[in-house]
Design an enzyme around this catalytic site. Structure first.
Site, PDB file in Angstrom:
ATOM      1  N   GLU A 224      -4.158   5.407  11.355  1.00  0.00           N
ATOM      2  CA  GLU A 224      -4.748   4.439  10.173  1.00  0.00           C
ATOM      3  C   GLU A 224      -5.785   3.405  10.533  1.00  0.00           C
ATOM      4  OE1 GLU A 224      -1.709   3.566   7.398  1.00  0.00           O
ATOM      5  OE2 GLU A 224      -3.062   1.957   6.740  1.00  0.00           O
TER       6      GLU A 224
ATOM      7  N   LYS B 287       6.275  -0.417   3.900  1.00  0.00           N
ATOM      8  CA  LYS B 287       5.410   0.493   4.533  1.00  0.00           C
ATOM      9  C   LYS B 287       4.376  -0.308   5.426  1.00  0.00           C
ATOM     10  CE  LYS B 287       1.905   3.714   5.032  1.00  0.00           C
ATOM     11  NZ  LYS B 287       0.484   3.334   5.497  1.00  0.00           N
TER      12      LYS B 287
ATOM     13  N   ASP C  58      12.009   6.282  19.420  1.00  0.00           N
ATOM     14  CA  ASP C  58      12.458   7.017  18.071  1.00  0.00           C
ATOM     15  C   ASP C  58      11.833   6.316  16.947  1.00  0.00           C
ATOM     16  OD1 ASP C  58      13.523   8.527  16.179  1.00  0.00           O
ATOM     17  OD2 ASP C  58      15.065   9.147  17.366  1.00  0.00           O
TER      18      ASP C  58
ATOM     19  N   HIS D  18     -11.161  -2.267   4.556  1.00  0.00           N
ATOM     20  CA  HIS D  18     -10.975  -0.814   5.082  1.00  0.00           C
ATOM     21  C   HIS D  18     -12.251  -0.185   5.286  1.00  0.00           C
ATOM     22  CE1 HIS D  18      -6.446  -0.305   4.135  1.00  0.00           C
ATOM     23  NE2 HIS D  18      -6.572  -1.221   4.824  1.00  0.00           N
TER      24      HIS D  18
HETATM   25  C1  MEV Z   1      -1.355   0.181   3.933  1.00  0.00           C
HETATM   26  O1  MEV Z   1      -0.961   1.261   4.800  1.00  0.00           O
HETATM   27  C2  MEV Z   1      -0.249  -0.875   3.602  1.00  0.00           C
HETATM   28  C3  MEV Z   1      -0.437  -1.687   2.654  1.00  0.00           C
HETATM   29  O2  MEV Z   1      -0.299  -0.967   1.343  1.00  0.00           O
HETATM   30  C4  MEV Z   1       0.844  -2.638   2.771  1.00  0.00           C
HETATM   31  C5  MEV Z   1       0.994  -3.505   1.582  1.00  0.00           C
HETATM   32  O3  MEV Z   1       0.662  -3.123   0.611  1.00  0.00           O
HETATM   33  O4  MEV Z   1       1.649  -4.536   1.769  1.00  0.00           O
HETATM   34  C6  MEV Z   1      -1.763  -2.461   2.562  1.00  0.00           C
END
Ligand code: MEV
Length: 433
Positions: A83, A270, A286, A384
């Site tokens: 990413e 995430k 792992d 990004h």
């Molecule tokens: C993207 O990989 C992760 C985010 O969506 C995390 C978040 O929203 O806190 C930017």
């Protein structure tokens, strides 16, 4: 480490980066040579021994996050991720947190849990009593099955009995579950725990009068909780358009949102795992085990919630805290055969499993701060863009200097997509003729 030499690391060419790491004394001469000669890769002959039906090595980028100060120690964080923004975001938050004193981390114990699950136990009370009265024998049996762990100061430590009640809603019967709690030393411990659980199972069956359903390590490693904490002065959170206090308050609100709403909590967590998984991958650990444990921990009160907490202290500083169960190791497994994972450990200065657990939580918290700060200020897309533009440039075939040239123009174009990227590359190529 001579940190000054790593200043503006991201602006350096690849050759300059590895040279800077060497000159900064972050890597040895040997590792510097190995990076230059690309000899830290997994060889097909080793890979062929790792899995069945091996046909190819699938590669991911290995980067280094900068600016981390963890328990007063400056560290470089190895990250393997596909990413684009993850390493940049971690470095950015590492800097913000580092300027305010860095992370304080803690791990009080590191024990793994083996489950022996029993069904059809006629008298649960009697079975529980029998097992409890024979705890010492069970522990001795477990240790006899893996005696070498005693040489490392580890071994089975406790036996606990849990009754998992029948539930008509899911049509599940009652289970009597014995937890064997083991100090696995520096190993992640799946093999140790599974061997021990298997060895004690027949005796437990005898004591309980039930039947053995299975015995296996639990990846919900609630006996291996690591904690990270940081205190950030609001002035370091300010952006061009928002003052630090406002950013701080919005970060706190963003956490409240992720505490209250599961849809948001999943994305919030995430983002945390973006950092943790990248370090787990780099160090050959792992990541599925840690992911599964982390998400269960996020739901421990019955609703899936944010893993991190951001609040304000009496001085108006932003305070970040996170606790996570971590089943990882610093020896064995992938690490014993994968040259890139071994390099990641050297880059981290050979941490113990507990130290690595603490680093992982700190990285997750940093990754979370970077995401939240971007989300509640200018939005995630801006940061990004430049990385996405570079990916698009590569995707349409740009190489060498053209990657940067296409990416720069792409960011100023009306539509940032592969069609535009292709057109820019074609125009540049024509002009170069
Ligand atoms: C993207 O990989 C992760 C985010 O969506 C995390 C978040 O929203 O806190 C930017």
């Amino acid at each position: 480490m001579k940190k000054e030499i790593l200043h503006h690391f991201y602006k350096k060419s690849y050759a300059e980066k590895i040279e800077a790491l060497y000159r900064a004394e972050a890597i040895s001469k040997e590792d510097y040579e190995s990076l230059k000669n690309e000899t830290l890769k997994l060889s097909p002959s080793v890979a062929n021994q790792m899995i069945e039906n091996y046909i190819l090595n699938y590669e991911f980028p290995f980067g280094v996050a900068m600016n981390f100060v963890i328990d007063e120690k400056e560290c470089l964080i190895p990250m393997v991720t596909e990413e684009p923004s993850v390493v940049a975001a971690a470095s950015n938050a590492g800097k913000i947190i580092g300027q305010s004193g860095g992370f304080q981390t803690e791990m009080k114990k590191r024990l793994m849990i083996g489950q022996i699950a029993l069904t059809d136990v006629l008298d649960v009370k009697v079975a529980t009593k029998n097992i409890q009265e024979n705890k010492e024998k069970i522990i001795d049996l477990a240790n006899a099955a893996h005696p070498s762990i005693l040489n490392y100061g580890g071994g089975a430590q406790r036996v606990e009995v849990r009754l998992v009640e029948a539930d008509a809603k899911f049509d599940t019967p009652e289970f009597l579950v014995v937890h064997l709690i083991v100090d696995t030393g520096e190993a992640m411990g799946a093999n140790i725990v599974n061997t021990m659980a298997e060895a004690v199972a027949p005796f437990i069956v005898e004591l309980s009068g039930g039947s053995r359903l299975m015995n296996i390590l639990s990846n919900y490693s609630t006996e291996s909780i690591a904690t990270a904490r940081c205190i950030v002065h609001p002035k370091y959170l300010a952006t061009k358009t928002m003052n630090g206090e406002l950013v701080r308050d919005r970060i706190i609100e963003a956490t409240q949102f992720a505490l209250a709403d599961t849809y948001r909590a999943v994305t919030h967590n995430k983002g945390i795992m973006n950092g943790i998984d990248a370090v787990l991958l780099a160090t050959g650990n792992d990541w599925r085990a840690v992911e599964a444990g982390a998400h269960a921990y996020a739901s421990k009160d019955g609703q899936y919630r944010s893993l991190s907490r951001w609040s304000k202290d009496n001085e108006g500083n932003l305070v970040g805290e996170m606790k996570l169960p971590l089943s990882i190791g610093s020896v064995g497994g992938t690490l014993s055969i994968h040259p890139s994972a071994q390099f990641a450990y050297r880059l981290l200065d050979q941490p113990s499993a507990a130290e690595l657990s603490r680093i992982l939580v700190a990285v997750g918290l940093a990754q979370n701060l970077a995401a939240l700060r971007a989300l509640v200020t200018e939005g995630i897309q801006k940061g990004h863009m430049s990385l996405q533009a570079r990916s698009l440039a590569i995707r349409v075939g740009a190489t060498g200097k053209n990657i940067e040239r296409v990416a720069t123009r792409l960011q100023n174009a009306e539509h940032m997509n592969s069609k535009t990227a292709q057109k820019i590359l074609d125009d540049l190529s024509k002009n170069d003729l």
